[in-house]
Design a protein around this motif. Structure first.
Motif, mmCIF file in Angstrom:
data_model
loop_
_atom_site.group_PDB
_atom_site.id
_atom_site.type_symbol
_atom_site.label_atom_id
_atom_site.label_comp_id
_atom_site.label_asym_id
_atom_site.label_seq_id
_atom_site.Cartn_x
_atom_site.Cartn_y
_atom_site.Cartn_z
ATOM 1 N N PHE A 173 0.773 -1.348 -0.010
ATOM 2 C CA PHE A 173 0.114 0.106 0.147
ATOM 3 C C PHE A 173 1.018 1.391 0.266
ATOM 4 C CE2 PHE A 173 -2.336 3.223 1.867
ATOM 5 C CZ PHE A 173 -3.933 3.077 1.585
ATOM 6 N N LEU A 174 1.798 1.253 0.833
ATOM 7 C CA LEU A 174 2.764 2.437 1.163
ATOM 8 C C LEU A 174 3.584 2.513 -0.270
ATOM 9 C CD1 LEU A 174 3.888 2.022 4.831
ATOM 10 C CD2 LEU A 174 2.354 3.907 3.679
ATOM 11 N N ALA A 175 4.020 1.542 -0.920
ATOM 12 C CA ALA A 175 4.828 1.428 -1.982
ATOM 13 C C ALA A 175 3.926 2.181 -3.254
ATOM 14 C CB ALA A 175 5.355 0.089 -2.378
ATOM 15 N N ILE B 279 -6.709 3.782 -2.835
ATOM 16 C CA ILE B 279 -6.330 2.318 -2.701
ATOM 17 C C ILE B 279 -7.192 1.702 -1.839
ATOM 18 C CG2 ILE B 279 -4.436 0.672 -2.244
ATOM 19 C CD1 ILE B 279 -2.542 3.065 -2.346
ATOM 20 N N GLU B 280 -7.916 0.346 -2.045
ATOM 21 C CA GLU B 280 -8.887 -0.296 -1.139
ATOM 22 C C GLU B 280 -8.261 -1.581 -0.658
ATOM 23 O OE1 GLU B 280 -13.208 0.648 -2.307
ATOM 24 O OE2 GLU B 280 -12.122 0.559 -4.246
ATOM 25 N N ILE B 281 -8.648 -1.726 0.366
ATOM 26 C CA ILE B 281 -7.967 -2.803 1.241
ATOM 27 C C ILE B 281 -9.234 -3.756 1.612
ATOM 28 C CG2 ILE B 281 -6.822 -3.950 3.310
ATOM 29 C CD1 ILE B 281 -4.845 -2.626 1.778
ATOM 30 N N GLU B 282 -9.190 -4.977 1.425
ATOM 31 C CA GLU B 282 -10.409 -6.060 1.543
ATOM 32 C C GLU B 282 -11.702 -5.632 0.892
ATOM 33 O OE1 GLU B 282 -10.790 -9.084 3.665
ATOM 34 O OE2 GLU B 282 -8.422 -9.072 3.237
ATOM 35 N N VAL B 283 -11.630 -5.621 -0.686
ATOM 36 C CA VAL B 283 -12.700 -5.248 -1.492
ATOM 37 C C VAL B 283 -13.406 -6.465 -1.636
ATOM 38 C CG1 VAL B 283 -13.319 -4.085 -3.507
ATOM 39 C CG2 VAL B 283 -11.189 -3.535 -2.125
#
Length: 220
Positions: free
Chosen positions: A34-36, A48-52
């Motif tokens: 995510f940070l990259a 950016i979405e996490i757990e979609v």
């Protein structure tokens, strides 16, 4: 995407200069990616979405009223901008707390294949690039399943219906049938190609540990 992968590797190595591989979880592997992405493409966090939730065309639900969340399967990370559309699943394959003990390497391989199927189907219906991103240590490197369908870990893989049928007859056979119900009738293979494979170097890494990234998609 080479710059993205190099930035990601640097972040992982920085983390492992302060923490041991055994002390971190798969979430840390996700968040460093995510940070990259933020660093490489000057993105905003909300992009950016996490757990979609996966595209609903990827699977046929079991319709189990007692497991509503499991009937809404998620993908680990999604980026959907005008210039870059990707989805990714992640794995962390390492030794357990018993350094001299064994780990179930075949179980981890089947987990990876499951994730590659999910990501490839999501990519097919969302028209984006899909990746399986993995950090693996010496315990996992070089593992070969007892079949002639896929090569040793890590290598390029062809995931076919014949391979899945074979593995379903084996002791380690935990595939998610909701996704097989979509994938199998397509009569296509999934091609998973290694696009990045570099050794991680950090203070707390004592044995060979690698960052491995596959691009994975349905064969056209």
């Amino acid at each position: 995407m080479k710059v993205l992968f190099e930035n990601y590797k640097e972040l992982l190595e920085e983390r492992l200069n302060h923490k041991t591989l055994l002390s971190i979880g798969e979430d840390s592997i996700r968040y460093d990616f995510f940070l990259a992405l933020l660093k490489t493409y000057n993105l905003k966090p909300y992009q950016i979405e996490i757990e979609v939730a996966l595209n609903p065309n990827c699977f046929i639900p079991n319709l189990n009223e007692k497991s509503k969340r499991s009937e809404k399967p998620m993908i680990d990370l999604v980026l959907n901008t005008s210039s870059l559309k990707i989805c990714a699943e992640f794995g962390l394959f390492r030794q357990n707390s018993n350094k001299d003990g064994t780990i179930d390497k075949t179980k981890r391989t089947v987990k990876m294949i499951n994730d590659m199927i999910r990501a490839s189907l999501h990519s097919e219906f969302e028209a984006n690039k899909s990746f399986f991103i993995c950090v693996a240590d010496k315990k996992m490197l070089g593992h070969k399943m007892r079949n002639n369908f896929i090569g040793k870990f890590p290598s390029d893989y062809i995931i076919s219906n014949d391979f899945i049928k074979h593995q379903l007859q084996q002791r380690t056979n935990k595939f998610d049938h909701r996704f097989l119900a979509v994938f199998s009738p397509l009569n296509k293979n999934i091609k998973s190609r290694v696009v990045y494979n570099e050794e991680l170097k950090a203070i707390n890494i004592k044995e060979e540990t690698r960052l491995i990234i596959w691009e994975t998609n349905l064969d056209k």
